[in-house]
Design a protein around this motif. Structure first.
Motif: not given
Length: 572
Positions: A210-212, A349-350, A356-357, A372-381
């Motif tokens: 993942i690039s940042t 994807l990012n 966040l940006l 609405v942010v659905d779901p936040i749990t997937n961000l842990t990947t």
């Protein structure tokens, strides 16, 4: 003597700054780059140095009335014009309008001889002509190490660098100089950062595929500035920087309410719903209806004429629209009316900072009142729990500073409330709704209750959460002999109570009829006794009257005999 340094603020000179026009950067630098001084932009290949400098020139020429000169030592002007055309920058037209001048200076390393006579006078003459020809106020040199690529004498390089920077200062132009990152130093020469008034480091990291991209202000002479690493995004609109870590807890707290989209839930929240500008967490196990609650919230916002952005990290917009249509909610109509916008992407994807940006950018462009942010749990990947928490803290701060109400959904991985973390933000949000499975009598039902809701009275009862063709509803608590009942158990208990009520009504009716019959029997006896009493009374009255008549006749006869005796007459 001055006891307070602030007493001198009105008389001390302040550093003048040139605004960059790059989104977010002027906020971090508290106004822009140092005016009339050189700024070094350093970083590895592909981190965005050239694009940064081009945007600095373009925004300066178009927005702030400051023409600029771009001197490239590696990239030809024709190539540069084509490369930035994808961002909407027409450098060819800007050259015709005398807003920008592009110049390519070819330097052949093999032709550079290290002698004591080496200097940059030729560059000064060429650059000075370009500046004077359009009245430039801004200059970009891309990239600086090309000037000294064939030199090893540090004294000569340092001397020429100082002379170059002093010459640029004397021309009173705000200069951006780009430099490649060196080994253990900010630049290859390791000298530019010391003679520059401002140094900005660009970094392009790749972790877990993942690039940042990150930006950090290493130094800024004469000015305070943000010192954290800030994520920045390069897309079709150019560079966007989000100063997410510089936000403070100074946002306004509204007392207005916003409906949840479920009338029964509003009733549990004091009858009015959530506070406007607050953050709401809806957590629960898979299949408990979290997305349905979020969709209902978005639908209610759009029905009230307010804009909403729905960030989906698990399902596509068409899936969500189809699924919400099955419970009577038409989200497509709101999209057609430009009240609802979906942004769907896989978390992978990012990186987290890029997500966040992207969220910040879309919200800034669309200007919604609810998110609405659905779901936040997937961000842990794509990040650890602590990293996700950091992202969500900054996102909540940003949304609250804008007065935007946000609803998060989170997948609960366990059933114990005491172990429930929900990405560790349950303590950060203003309201927390928990939807849980209730398994009883071989069936699975849903129960919803308000774990917390800051600043308002709220129900502490568990309500049965029902999803039907007509939408979402919360049924009142139904207490049976063994506690709260849901589903078929509730219906069976209700039927049993209805049966008991009917039997009681029947028993009461039968008793009433029996009482009525006894009443009639008693009334009949009373009437019979009354008649008997009246008959006896009449018989007694008859005897009394006869005796009275006999007495009267006897008295009358006695008086008559007495009278005859007095007259001496015979009764014969």
């Amino acid at each position: 003597m001055y006891n307070n340094p602030s007493d001198l603020n009105t008389s001390l000179p302040s550093l003048q700054k040139s605004r960059t026009g790059i989104k977010g950067l002027d906020e971090i630098t508290l106004g822009g780059l140092p005016q009339g001084r050189p700024t070094l932009i350093c970083g590895s290949a592909g981190c965005g140095k050239t694009l940064f400098s081009i945007e600095f020139l373009v925004h300066g020429a178009l927005e702030f009335g400051e023409p600029g000169v771009f001197v490239a030592f590696e990239e030809k002007t024709e190539e540069l014009t084509v490369n930035v055309a994808s961002l909407g920058f027409d450098l060819a037209q800007m050259q015709k309008d005398r807003l920008i001048k592009l110049d390519h200076v070819h330097i052949e390393r093999s032709e550079i001889e290290e002698t004591g006579e080496y200097d940059l006078d030729g560059l000064f003459i060429r650059l000075g002509h370009a500046i004077d020809s359009i009245g430039a106020k801004r200059v970009v040199l891309d990239t600086i190490e090309s000037l000294f690529s064939g030199l090893d004498n540090e004294a000569i390089i340092r001397a020429e660098l100082r002379r170059l920077f002093e010459w640029l200062k004397n021309k009173n132009v705000t200069t951006v100089i780009t430099g490649e990152k060196g080994e253990g130093t900010l630049t290859r020469q390791g000298l530019e950062e010391y003679v520059s008034d401002c140094v900005i480091m660009l970094d392009h990291r790749v972790e877990n595929k993942i690039s940042t991209r990150l930006l950090r202000i290493v130094k800024y002479r004469g000015s305070v500035h943000g010192t954290n690493e800030y994520p920045f995004l390069i897309d079709e609109d150019g560079i966007s920087v989000m100063p997410v870590t510089s936000l403070t807890l100074s946002h306004f707290a509204s007392s207005d309410r916003i409906s949840s989209g479920i009338p029964a839930l509003n009733k549990m929240l004091g009858g009015k719903g959530f506070f406007r500008g607050s953050s709401v967490l809806v957590s629960g196990a898979a299949g408990t209806g979290k997305t349905s609650i979020a969709g209902s919230f978005a639908n209610e916002s759009c029905l009230n004429g307010e804009k909403c952005v729905y960030f989906a990290f698990e399902e596509s917009p068409k899936q969500i629209i189809r699924n919400m249509g099955s419970i009577g909610i038409d989200l497509q109509a709101h999209i057609d009316n430009d009240l609802l916008k979906f942004h769907a992407s896989r978390p992978t994807l990012n990186g987290l900072e890029m997500h966040l940006l992207a969220i910040n950018k879309l919200i800034t462009q669309f200007k919604p009142t609810t998110v609405v942010v659905d779901p936040i749990t997937n961000l842990t990947t794509v990040g650890s729990v602590s990293e996700v928490k950091s992202l969500l803290i900054r996102l909540i701060d940003f949304l609250q500073s804008e007065g935007i109400t946000v609803m998060f959904t989170a997948l609960s991985l366990n059933d114990s409330i005491s172990e429930q973390t929900d990405e560790s933000i349950s303590s950060l949000v203003d309201a927390w709704l928990l939807v849980r499975d209730i398994e009883l009598n071989g069936e699975r039902n849903r129960g919803l209750y308000v774990m917390k809701s800051r600043g308002m009275k709220h129900s502490n009862q568990v309500r049965e959460f029902v999803i039907s063709d007509n939408g979402l509803d919360l049924l009142d608590v139904f207490l049976g002999p063994d506690g709260v009942l849901t589903g078929s158990a509730r219906e069976a208990q209700q039927l049993l109570e209805q049966t008991d009520a009917a039997l009681r009504d029947h028993a009461v009716s039968r008793k009433d009829r029996e009482i009525e019959r006894k009443k009639l029997v008693l009334e009949s006896k009373i009437n019979s006794l009354k008649e008997e009493f009246e008959s006896l009374q009449e018989q007694l009255n008859k005897t009394f009257i006869e005796e009275q008549l006999k007495q009267e006749v006897f008295e009358k006869n006695r008086q008559e005999i007495s009278r005859f005796r007095d007259t001496g007459k015979s009764l014969e």
